[in-house]
Design a protein around this motif. Structure first.
Motif, PDB file in Angstrom:
ATOM      1  N   GLU A 125       0.114   3.697   9.787  1.00  0.00           N
ATOM      2  CA  GLU A 125       1.495   3.296  10.051  1.00  0.00           C
ATOM      3  C   GLU A 125       2.371   3.705   8.881  1.00  0.00           C
ATOM      4  O   GLU A 125       1.879   4.168   7.836  1.00  0.00           O
ATOM      5  CB  GLU A 125       1.591   1.792  10.278  1.00  0.00           C
ATOM      6  CG  GLU A 125       1.244   0.955   9.057  1.00  0.00           C
ATOM      7  CD  GLU A 125       1.493  -0.524   9.302  1.00  0.00           C
ATOM      8  OE1 GLU A 125       1.937  -0.877  10.409  1.00  0.00           O
ATOM      9  OE2 GLU A 125       1.255  -1.313   8.379  1.00  0.00           O
ATOM     10  N   ALA A 126       3.676   3.536   9.042  1.00  0.00           N
ATOM     11  CA  ALA A 126       4.613   3.897   7.986  1.00  0.00           C
ATOM     12  C   ALA A 126       4.355   3.069   6.733  1.00  0.00           C
ATOM     13  O   ALA A 126       4.032   1.872   6.827  1.00  0.00           O
ATOM     14  CB  ALA A 126       6.048   3.696   8.458  1.00  0.00           C
ATOM     15  N   PHE A 127       4.478   3.696   5.579  1.00  0.00           N
ATOM     16  CA  PHE A 127       4.271   2.994   4.314  1.00  0.00           C
ATOM     17  C   PHE A 127       5.270   1.841   4.186  1.00  0.00           C
ATOM     18  O   PHE A 127       6.373   1.881   4.747  1.00  0.00           O
ATOM     19  CB  PHE A 127       4.443   3.952   3.132  1.00  0.00           C
ATOM     20  CG  PHE A 127       3.494   5.114   3.150  1.00  0.00           C
ATOM     21  CD1 PHE A 127       2.123   4.920   3.306  1.00  0.00           C
ATOM     22  CD2 PHE A 127       3.968   6.415   2.993  1.00  0.00           C
ATOM     23  CE1 PHE A 127       1.251   5.996   3.308  1.00  0.00           C
ATOM     24  CE2 PHE A 127       3.107   7.499   2.992  1.00  0.00           C
ATOM     25  CZ  PHE A 127       1.741   7.291   3.166  1.00  0.00           C
ATOM     26  N   ASP A 128       4.898   0.812   3.413  1.00  0.00           N
ATOM     27  CA  ASP A 128       5.772  -0.352   3.222  1.00  0.00           C
ATOM     28  C   ASP A 128       7.135   0.057   2.684  1.00  0.00           C
ATOM     29  O   ASP A 128       8.170  -0.458   3.142  1.00  0.00           O
ATOM     30  CB  ASP A 128       5.124  -1.361   2.275  1.00  0.00           C
ATOM     31  CG  ASP A 128       3.909  -2.046   2.883  1.00  0.00           C
ATOM     32  OD1 ASP A 128       3.776  -1.987   4.122  1.00  0.00           O
ATOM     33  OD2 ASP A 128       3.109  -2.633   2.125  1.00  0.00           O
ATOM     34  N   PHE A 129       7.165   0.965   1.720  1.00  0.00           N
ATOM     35  CA  PHE A 129       8.445   1.342   1.120  1.00  0.00           C
ATOM     36  C   PHE A 129       9.314   2.115   2.120  1.00  0.00           C
ATOM     37  O   PHE A 129      10.547   2.087   2.024  1.00  0.00           O
ATOM     38  CB  PHE A 129       8.245   2.148  -0.181  1.00  0.00           C
ATOM     39  CG  PHE A 129       7.464   3.429  -0.035  1.00  0.00           C
ATOM     40  CD1 PHE A 129       8.062   4.599   0.422  1.00  0.00           C
ATOM     41  CD2 PHE A 129       6.115   3.470  -0.383  1.00  0.00           C
ATOM     42  CE1 PHE A 129       7.353   5.774   0.531  1.00  0.00           C
ATOM     43  CE2 PHE A 129       5.385   4.642  -0.267  1.00  0.00           C
ATOM     44  CZ  PHE A 129       6.003   5.796   0.196  1.00  0.00           C
ATOM     45  N   VAL A 130       8.691   2.793   3.088  1.00  0.00           N
ATOM     46  CA  VAL A 130       9.455   3.463   4.141  1.00  0.00           C
ATOM     47  C   VAL A 130      10.059   2.422   5.077  1.00  0.00           C
ATOM     48  O   VAL A 130      11.235   2.505   5.466  1.00  0.00           O
ATOM     49  CB  VAL A 130       8.567   4.448   4.924  1.00  0.00           C
ATOM     50  CG1 VAL A 130       9.308   4.984   6.154  1.00  0.00           C
ATOM     51  CG2 VAL A 130       8.141   5.603   4.025  1.00  0.00           C
ATOM     52  N   GLN A 131       9.285   1.411   5.428  1.00  0.00           N
ATOM     53  CA  GLN A 131       9.776   0.351   6.297  1.00  0.00           C
ATOM     54  C   GLN A 131      10.947  -0.397   5.650  1.00  0.00           C
ATOM     55  O   GLN A 131      11.913  -0.772   6.319  1.00  0.00           O
ATOM     56  CB  GLN A 131       8.646  -0.625   6.623  1.00  0.00           C
ATOM     57  CG  GLN A 131       7.493  -0.006   7.405  1.00  0.00           C
ATOM     58  CD  GLN A 131       6.381  -1.002   7.694  1.00  0.00           C
ATOM     59  OE1 GLN A 131       6.609  -2.216   7.710  1.00  0.00           O
ATOM     60  NE2 GLN A 131       5.178  -0.509   7.924  1.00  0.00           N
TER      61      GLN A 131
END
Length: 390
Positions: free
Chosen positions: A155-161
């Motif tokens: 899934e998308a990285f935390d910093f991307v979210q």
């Protein structure tokens, strides 16, 4: 002492360009090799219908960086090489977005290696091998259009979210789902197809005819209104192009567009339309086409190719493109300005020297224009004959 902000440019409508073109996506978040491979897949799938471009940077070792290719190494500012199967131009200078947009003005889609260049929309690959690199480029994520998961990501990285609050609404596929990725770009290109406006050219002085051709009555109403009504069936908005002093004499039920490129005839009228709405395509018809009919316009719009600069008819009289019954796409705007800068104001010359979609007319008579009293009498007879046979 402080001074007020000084505006150095007029407030006119600007085309919706990015750094390179109207429709551009930077692919970011994965190694350059994977970006190139994905670009190859997309370009291969779309190039039959769209003009595609790719923007990248060339990695070079330290020793080679100072060595310029060809005559650039001898001091040339530019070098053009006809490679027989393709053409190559090298510049020994920095290029800015204004110059890039001119170079890529004919392109429908531009894919960009986001590891080196930026674009107004982004395709973000979630790849563990480039996680740290992507985290440094968060400021580039201004308009994320799609997420792609590499094999090593779930899934998308935390910093991307955190950077993209609505990230869950962005389409997400795996990097190897090429069919879905291609379908995404196909849909985007369909959505990007310019709206079609109509423009009736009625601003001429009709010197050869001796009377206003736009005001002549062939079909129970003035020809400029008859043509505008025909265009209404095929266009989002329709305008009657006229000189400023004519505007008060135009029926208020019809929209007008006055010339802002004055003294250039039809060329100036087309440019004035693009100046008003540079993102629209313009179906341009002259007001001196009394035999223009709905089937002709329907054929023209059905055969429209928005990837070409224009869609037009081959003249039955001389075989050249007929510029005054033509769909001019937004990408023709810079081409028209380029020819004007070189001293040319003939729209036909632009068509002859550009990549166009040239059609054989279904009804050659529909392209018959009337400029002189002699032509007037001949076409009158044709109109009368048609009336008696209906």
């Amino acid at each position: 002492m402080t001074s007020k902000e000084h505006k150095k440019h007029a407030a006119i409508a600007r085309p919706n360009y990015g750094n390179f073109g109207r429709n551009e996506w930077a692919i970011i978040g994965t190694p350059c090799g994977a970006i190139k491979a994905l670009a190859d897949e997309v370009v291969s799938a779309l190039s039959a219908n769209y003009k595609c471009a790719y923007v990248d940077a060339q990695h070079a070792n330290t020793d080679a960086e100072a060595v310029l290719p060809g005559r650039l190494g001898s001091g040339a500012a530019a070098e053009y090489t006809d490679q027989i199967n393709y053409h190559q131009v090298d510049f020994n200078k920095e290029l800015n977005p204004f110059q890039f947009r001119q170079l890529f003005s004919d392109m429908d889609l531009v894919l960009v290696n986001g590891n080196h260049q930026q674009a107004k929309a982004q395709v973000v690959v979630i790849d563990e091998t480039k996680k740290a690199s992507l985290q440094k480029r968060l400021s580039q994520l201004t308009n994320v259009a799609m997420f792609l998961l590499a094999d090593n990501a779930a899934e998308a990285f935390d910093f991307v979210q955190e950077t993209i609050p609505e990230w869950q609404q962005v389409p997400l596929y795996r990097l190897n789902q090429i069919d879905k990725i291609v379908a995404f770009f196909q849909q985007q290109m369909q959505l990007a197809k310019p709206v079609l406006n109509g423009l009736v050219l009625a601003g001429g002085k009709s010197l050869r005819m001796g009377q206003d051709k736009g005001a002549m009555n062939w079909h129970g109403k003035e020809q400029r209104y008859f043509a505008a009504d025909l265009l209404q069936k095929f266009c989002t908005d329709v305008f009657i192009s006229c000189r400023a002093e004519q505007q008060e004499n135009i029926d208020s039920n019809y929209k007008t567009l006055t010339d802002t490129f004055t003294g250039l005839g039809p060329y100036g009228a087309i440019l004035s339309a693009f100046r008003e709405q540079p993102e629209a395509a313009w179906l341009v018809v002259a007001c001196d086409l009394p035999l223009l009919d709905q089937p002709t316009l329907q054929f023209l719009t059905e055969k429209r190719n928005s990837s070409a600069i224009a869609t037009t008819f081959k003249s039955p009289h001389d075989g050249f493109p007929e510029p005054l019954i033509t769909i001019w796409e937004p990408k023709s705007y810079p081409a028209l300005l380029l020819f004007l800068a070189q001293g040319y104001t003939c729209p036909r010359k632009v068509l002859i020297n550009s990549e166009i979609n040239l059609l054989q007319p279904l009804n050659p008579d529909a392209l018959q224009n009337v400029n002189t009293p002699e032509e007037l009498e001949r076409v009158k007879q044709v109109v009368q004959n048609k009336s008696t046979t209906i």
